[in-house]
Design a protein around this motif. Structure first.
Motif: not given
Ligand code: FCB
Length: 468
Positions: A23, A117, A161-162, A216, A280, A316, A345, A383, A390-391, A399
């Motif tokens: 990212q 990640h 990550n998650e 998450h 989030y 989110l 995060e 975050w 953002e993907w 953000m």
């Molecule tokens: C999380 C991800 C992170 C980012 C935030 C907004 O789930 O770990 O990479 O995209 O959301």
């Protein structure tokens, strides 16, 4: 003059931001996300491009973090750079990460390093990625290499990550993966198992390191709390998305109904030094017999809630600070190891930065409340530092504490950046800070403990699992 009210955080509390290689770094075409973008699976124009250009100039942003008084910064190492081709280690990539970590150390900012990640090198993806059990050994080999090369500069590791959102979003959501619930659950199990294996590999190399991962946590509340069906489906969502991974990591065993499909993890108990918490938002869930694909629940956001930026496809969306407190409480209650918690995060989409200052203050007030009730929360990583890619939401989701124009790479600190800096430097939220940044929130932030929100009691796994 009346005494100023203050929410002081414990000495040594870690303050910082979180980010991820894909990212932020830019210019990476060797991962499944890049391939997914090129194949046009995301909305038109959604392209990572140069991202925040960290591969060239992360240090400029580290300087901004230092100015903010941050004491920690979470970034990730990109596997596809370290091992671009199977078995080939790129020493120039290792050197680049050495430079970044050295720069952070020089600024007295603790590097918090994620090893996976979401992205994986294409050579691995083409062999089934980490969804496949026999590929776990590749991750352990890569992690071992990274810790051998960079372990002198970092002692705080997040393996994956998650695992929960990677499994669910990748296999039921908008990302590369097979669309199949049973397969998704097996991916979740495999990611949890790969964490355990990586944990012991790092532990051998760095006995004193802090090693864990983050999940998450997304809350799912029944649309009508009195409806048993809404409660059941909301509970099922919570079990599957949040608590299954937490419980499996803790005990090795998955709760009902996942245990009907998933065998216990090997060697899981004890395989972490902390709980990483990404939080989030929450969804409301209504029972819907036509919605089998989402466990007979229809999700939506509370219409009268405070929202992140509109038009983000429920991305989110609800800004719900109390949820962070509920999550911290629930994790602590459900785990018996008394391991410390880190918020790895937390943030919101807010391009105009007209909701974020208050939201930061309210979320941190909830962290403070949890700490004051004896929950060992040792750090908070927002975050994110600068707007990043953002993907699937691309550049629409803003953000960052600092605004970034991805075309010019120009940075403009938002008001939230100066607020966050003041909090970090004071290691506290003072009434005076709140009065300047979000005067309307003074009362809610400093309300007496007795008036604070209730502890959340999620339905027990057996309730949650009972069929509607
Ligand atoms: C999380 C991800 C992170 C980012 C935030 C907004 O789930 O770990 O990479 O995209 O959301």
């Amino acid at each position: 003059m009346a005494k100023q009210r203050i929410l002081a955080f414990p000495e040594g509390f870690l303050w910082g931001t979180a980010s991820a290689a894909y990212q932020n770094e830019g210019g990476n075409t060797n991962t499944q996300m890049a391939r997914w973008e090129q194949q046009g699976h995301f909305a038109p124009g959604v392209q990572c491009g140069e991202a925040a250009n960290w591969w060239q100039m992360a240090e400029d942003d580290f300087a901004l973090a230092e100015q903010m008084g941050n004491t920690a910064l979470r970034l990730s190492i990109e596997w596809s750079r370290i091992e671009p081709v199977e078995g080939h280690w790129d020493s120039a990539a290792v050197d680049r990460y050495r430079a970044m970590l050295t720069d952070l150390q020089r600024r007295h900012i603790k590097p918090v390093v994620t090893l996976h990640h979401f992205t994986e090198p294409l050579w691995l993806v083409d062999r089934g990625g980490l969804a496949k059990e026999t590929n776990r050994r590749f991750f352990v080999r890569y992690v071992t290499h990274v810790v051998q090369q960079l372990g002198d500069l970092c002692d705080f590791w997040l393996t994956i990550n998650e695992p929960n959102s990677y499994a669910f979003a990748g296999h039921l959501g908008p990302y590369p993966g097979e669309r199949n619930v049973v397969h998704t659950l097996h991916v979740l199990r495999n990611l949890m198992q790969v964490h355990v294996e990586a944990f012991y590999a790092i532990r051998r190399l760095q006995p004193e390191g802090q090693i864990g991962y983050c999940l998450h946590y997304r809350l799912f509340d029944p649309a009508h709390p009195r409806s048993p069906l809404d409660r059941a489906v909301a509970g099922l969502h919570e079990t599957c998305f949040n608590w299954a991974a937490l419980q499996a990591g803790e005990t090795g065993r998955f709760p009902f109904p996942l245990n009907l499909l998933l065998t216990p993890l090997a060697h899981a108990p004890g395989s972490r030094d902390y709980h990483g918490v990404n939080y989030y938002t929450r969804d409301l869930v209504r029972f819907d017999p036509t919605h089998a694909g989402e466990l007979f629940g229809r999700r939506f956001t509370r219409p009268d809630a405070l929202h992140g930026d509109p038009g983000m496809d429920n991305h989110l969306s609800e800004i719900y600070a109390e949820g962070l407190y509920r999550v911290l409480k629930t994790i602590h209650r459900r785990t018996r190891d008394n391991k410390p918690l880190y918020i790895t995060e937390n943030g919101m989409c807010d391009a105009l930065d007209d909701r974020r200052p208050r939201a930061i203050l309210e979320h941190l007030a909830m962290v403070h409340r949890a700490i004051s009730e004896g929950i060992p929360v040792l750090g908070y990583l927002h975050w994110t530092l600068v707007d990043n890619f953002e993907w699937a939401a691309g550049w629409r989701a803003r953000m960052g504490l600092i605004e970034l124009d991805p075309l010019t790479q120009r940075r403009t600190p938002r008001r939230s950046a100066s607020l966050f800096g003041e909090i970090c430097r004071a290691n506290a939220i003072t009434e005076e800070i709140v009065a300047r940044y979000a005067p309307e929130a003074v009362d809610s932030i400093f309300r007496p403990v007795s008036a604070s929100p209730r502890e959340y009691s999620a339905p027990s796994p057996s309730q949650a699992g009972s069929r509607p």
